[in-house]
Write a protein that holds these residues in place. Sequence first.
Motif, PDB file in Angstrom:
ATOM      1  N   SER A 107       1.975   4.656   5.678  1.00  0.00           N
ATOM      2  CA  SER A 107       0.756   3.895   5.999  1.00  0.00           C
ATOM      3  C   SER A 107       0.118   4.441   7.275  1.00  0.00           C
ATOM      4  O   SER A 107      -1.080   4.269   7.497  1.00  0.00           O
ATOM      5  N   LEU A 127      -2.671   6.743   6.448  1.00  0.00           N
ATOM      6  CA  LEU A 127      -3.918   6.054   6.079  1.00  0.00           C
ATOM      7  C   LEU A 127      -4.541   5.331   7.273  1.00  0.00           C
ATOM      8  O   LEU A 127      -5.764   5.233   7.371  1.00  0.00           O
ATOM      9  N   TRP A 146      -8.346   5.893   8.274  1.00  0.00           N
ATOM     10  CA  TRP A 146      -9.218   4.742   8.535  1.00  0.00           C
ATOM     11  C   TRP A 146      -9.866   4.890   9.917  1.00  0.00           C
ATOM     12  O   TRP A 146     -11.049   4.627  10.106  1.00  0.00           O
ATOM     13  N   LEU A 176     -11.265   2.686   2.423  1.00  0.00           N
ATOM     14  CA  LEU A 176     -10.095   2.051   3.050  1.00  0.00           C
ATOM     15  C   LEU A 176     -10.454   0.694   3.663  1.00  0.00           C
ATOM     16  O   LEU A 176     -10.040   0.373   4.777  1.00  0.00           O
ATOM     17  N   TRP A 211      -4.263  -0.349   0.533  1.00  0.00           N
ATOM     18  CA  TRP A 211      -4.139   1.083   0.805  1.00  0.00           C
ATOM     19  C   TRP A 211      -3.115   1.756  -0.124  1.00  0.00           C
ATOM     20  O   TRP A 211      -2.142   2.372   0.323  1.00  0.00           O
TER      21      TRP A 211
END
Lengths: 155, 381
Positions: free
Chosen positions: B283, B286, B290, B347, B359
Amino acid sequence: MNFKESVAATPHLKNSFCEGLQALRAEDKPHIEVEDTRKLAGSVDVDTALQKAQPQANRWDFAIAYNHTNRREEFVYWTELHTASNSQVKVVTKKAQWLVCWLKNEGHPLAGFERDILWVSSGATSFNLTGYQQKQMAAAGLRHVGSKLRIRNKR
Amino acid sequence: MKSLHIQNVGQIKNASLELGDLNIFVGPQATGKSIALQLLKLLIDAGQVQEEMGKYGLDWSGNLPDFLDAYLGEGMRSIWKEGESQIHWLGKAVDLAQMAKRRRKAKAEELFFIPAQRVLTLRDGWPRPFTDYSPGDPFAVREFSEKLRALVETEFSGESLFPQSKRLKKEFRDLLERDVFSKFALKIDKVRSQKRLVLGAGTGEGSLPYMVWSAGQREFVPLLLGLYWLMPPSAVARRGEIKWVVLEELEMGLHPRAISVVLLLVFELIQRGYRVCLSTHSSQVLDAMWTLKHLREAKAQPEVLLEVFAAPKTPGMLKIADAALTKSVKVHYFDGASGVSRDISNLDPWSEEAGESGWGGLSEFSGRANEAVAHAVANAK
């Protein structure tokens, strides 16, 4: 007691019960989406009602009650319309802590209803709560739901 | 944008992949991310792949099932369903059977593939040659391994591999020393006549052989060598004709701080002009995408991005951050349940599409955990 009666039994809220979403300001209403308005059990502007009694407190904004089709009792969405920003996490968390404390004391007639304590963004929501901020909020019983609270018939 | 469209191949029912400068593939295990990336390699480098396979004695007799087993690995012939499977690359249909039947003329390799199984490429601390693998092992692993072998044998004879003044920017060397190697140097050592990579201050006593490295170090060293290969010590930005880089699961075995350093290295790759495709289960990756998206939209200065990565604001690093903020980023979610890929590049944590707000499943668990805890605490008696 139902939600309406419980509001009437709560000190300083006696005359604050409103039908539907009428307790909310016009600019706040677009942030609340309800699947069936007939299932709304009323709303209260807690902030305004307690302004005189607790002027210095971190007062919470609104209570919205809903009759979900899969629940016997009304469910209360304690809703704070507040700017979305990481710097506001502490502010809104303090308000949630005040709310929990108030429900245990003066607000106890309303404490029996199952509830969510929710922060709804009043502006743009282009912010990402960090993992630890989300956990700080969760530990205070608070959750951020973006710029719209969507209340569905089933919960 | 370059477009890759895959239909009914393996677990993929329908994947429409618009590819930008930096591309992230997310999704649960066995949803087709790796297949899509290996097909991309094949579509870009068909001639080079066939030549390499032929050079090492792989023979698929011109038929597609044997070719797929040799290229993707044993048993992978099953991903292709005659009459159902289709691939379009850059808007044109690709006849994979025809590709397998007739060998294409090799041209210079354009896509460099760093596979998820990279830890397997070092045996006893030395990269394995292509022929050291079983014929049923995936081509991407064997080829990467062979490249590392060639790299350490031809470009590092008798030298220290890390830190190396001619390889990577000093800022990266410092960050890697702090977050991955912890003051150890990566060196070439010899036991009798056998060369091996060791960590330590010198040869002999005090050197740590491969088997006692941490899991993260074992994962990271092949990745580091791959990055060395992509970032030659000369003035040229890229190696040979390479334009694309695939890096599978960059986070493998790494602490979040080390993941941050690898992400910065990825930004350097795109600054050098490579197009990069990553697959990830992290994560944090991501979170970084983002951040890029919003900093780009807010026209934030590159310094802000470096602050996020706790990286020094030197001219070289600012150039890298600036490139990261100007290049296009695409995020594709491979949904295992539907077999369909979705573009979740926005996102948006508040999207009604669970694939996007969660996500690609990477923040699903913490989302559910926060919800459950908040509700329980709010209703505590």
